[in-house]
Motif scaffolding. Structure first.
Motif, PDB file in Angstrom:
ATOM      1  N   LYS A 187      13.829   5.927  23.524  1.00  0.00           N
ATOM      2  CA  LYS A 187      12.625   6.369  22.838  1.00  0.00           C
ATOM      3  C   LYS A 187      11.436   6.386  23.802  1.00  0.00           C
ATOM      4  N   PRO A 188      10.623   7.431  23.747  1.00  0.00           N
ATOM      5  CA  PRO A 188       9.446   7.503  24.612  1.00  0.00           C
ATOM      6  C   PRO A 188       8.503   6.312  24.423  1.00  0.00           C
ATOM      7  N   ALA A 189       8.430   5.782  23.204  1.00  0.00           N
ATOM      8  CA  ALA A 189       7.553   4.634  22.953  1.00  0.00           C
ATOM      9  C   ALA A 189       7.991   3.426  23.781  1.00  0.00           C
ATOM     10  N   TYR A 190       9.298   3.241  23.974  1.00  0.00           N
ATOM     11  CA  TYR A 190       9.811   2.131  24.788  1.00  0.00           C
ATOM     12  C   TYR A 190       9.401   2.310  26.245  1.00  0.00           C
ATOM     13  N   VAL A 191       9.520   3.528  26.746  1.00  0.00           N
ATOM     14  CA  VAL A 191       9.160   3.827  28.135  1.00  0.00           C
ATOM     15  C   VAL A 191       7.663   3.563  28.343  1.00  0.00           C
ATOM     16  N   LYS A 192       6.828   4.045  27.434  1.00  0.00           N
ATOM     17  CA  LYS A 192       5.384   3.874  27.555  1.00  0.00           C
ATOM     18  C   LYS A 192       4.981   2.406  27.434  1.00  0.00           C
ATOM     19  N   LEU A 219       2.935  -2.257  30.111  1.00  0.00           N
ATOM     20  CA  LEU A 219       3.032  -3.705  30.296  1.00  0.00           C
ATOM     21  C   LEU A 219       3.190  -4.044  31.776  1.00  0.00           C
ATOM     22  N   LEU A 220       4.033  -3.303  32.477  1.00  0.00           N
ATOM     23  CA  LEU A 220       4.222  -3.534  33.910  1.00  0.00           C
ATOM     24  C   LEU A 220       2.932  -3.266  34.687  1.00  0.00           C
ATOM     25  N   LEU A 221       2.231  -2.187  34.349  1.00  0.00           N
ATOM     26  CA  LEU A 221       0.969  -1.876  35.029  1.00  0.00           C
ATOM     27  C   LEU A 221      -0.094  -2.940  34.760  1.00  0.00           C
ATOM     28  N   GLU A 222      -0.070  -3.511  33.566  1.00  0.00           N
ATOM     29  CA  GLU A 222      -1.014  -4.560  33.211  1.00  0.00           C
ATOM     30  C   GLU A 222      -0.742  -5.839  34.000  1.00  0.00           C
ATOM     31  N   ARG A 223       0.526  -6.228  34.051  1.00  0.00           N
ATOM     32  CA  ARG A 223       0.907  -7.490  34.689  1.00  0.00           C
ATOM     33  C   ARG A 223       0.990  -7.405  36.208  1.00  0.00           C
ATOM     34  N   ALA A 259       9.749   4.453  35.790  1.00  0.00           N
ATOM     35  CA  ALA A 259       9.114   4.658  37.100  1.00  0.00           C
ATOM     36  C   ALA A 259       8.325   5.961  37.122  1.00  0.00           C
ATOM     37  N   GLY A 260       8.853   7.007  36.513  1.00  0.00           N
ATOM     38  CA  GLY A 260       8.147   8.285  36.445  1.00  0.00           C
ATOM     39  C   GLY A 260       6.869   8.181  35.629  1.00  0.00           C
ATOM     40  N   TYR A 261       6.938   7.464  34.526  1.00  0.00           N
ATOM     41  CA  TYR A 261       5.752   7.280  33.687  1.00  0.00           C
ATOM     42  C   TYR A 261       4.671   6.514  34.455  1.00  0.00           C
ATOM     43  N   VAL A 262       5.076   5.440  35.134  1.00  0.00           N
ATOM     44  CA  VAL A 262       4.133   4.638  35.907  1.00  0.00           C
ATOM     45  C   VAL A 262       3.525   5.475  37.037  1.00  0.00           C
ATOM     46  N   THR A 263       4.341   6.291  37.686  1.00  0.00           N
ATOM     47  CA  THR A 263       3.853   7.148  38.775  1.00  0.00           C
ATOM     48  C   THR A 263       2.807   8.133  38.259  1.00  0.00           C
ATOM     49  N   ARG A 264       3.062   8.729  37.109  1.00  0.00           N
ATOM     50  CA  ARG A 264       2.091   9.663  36.520  1.00  0.00           C
ATOM     51  C   ARG A 264       0.790   8.939  36.174  1.00  0.00           C
ATOM     52  N   LYS A 265       0.895   7.739  35.617  1.00  0.00           N
ATOM     53  CA  LYS A 265      -0.299   6.965  35.257  1.00  0.00           C
ATOM     54  C   LYS A 265      -1.109   6.602  36.495  1.00  0.00           C
TER      55      LYS A 265
END
Length: 63
Positions: free
Chosen positions: A4-9, A14-18, A50-56
């Motif tokens: 689910k996209p919600a899980y990825v986001k 959470l990873l970007l925050e921590r 990883a792709g989501y984090v890279t885009r962010k």
């Protein structure tokens, strides 16, 4: 089984925050960071996070 996209986001945010210093705009480096910092077994899920984090991270860089 579909991820689910919600899980990825949620996981990505959470990873970007921590661990904001662990991620850059480089997808390959972010893949390694996601693998180290999570217990995600699936390569596809790891790559999507990883792709989501890279885009962010790319959106944070001023043009």
């Amino acid at each position: 089984m579909a991820i689910k996209p919600a899980y990825v986001k949620k996981t990505g945010n959470l990873l970007l925050e921590r661990y904001p210093e662990a991620f850059t705009t480089d997808f390959e480096q972010n893949k390694e960071s996601v693998e180290k910092l999570t217990n995600v077994d699936s390569k596809g899920v790891r790559n999507r996070i990883a792709g989501y984090v890279t885009r962010k991270k790319g959106a944070e860089v001023p043009a």
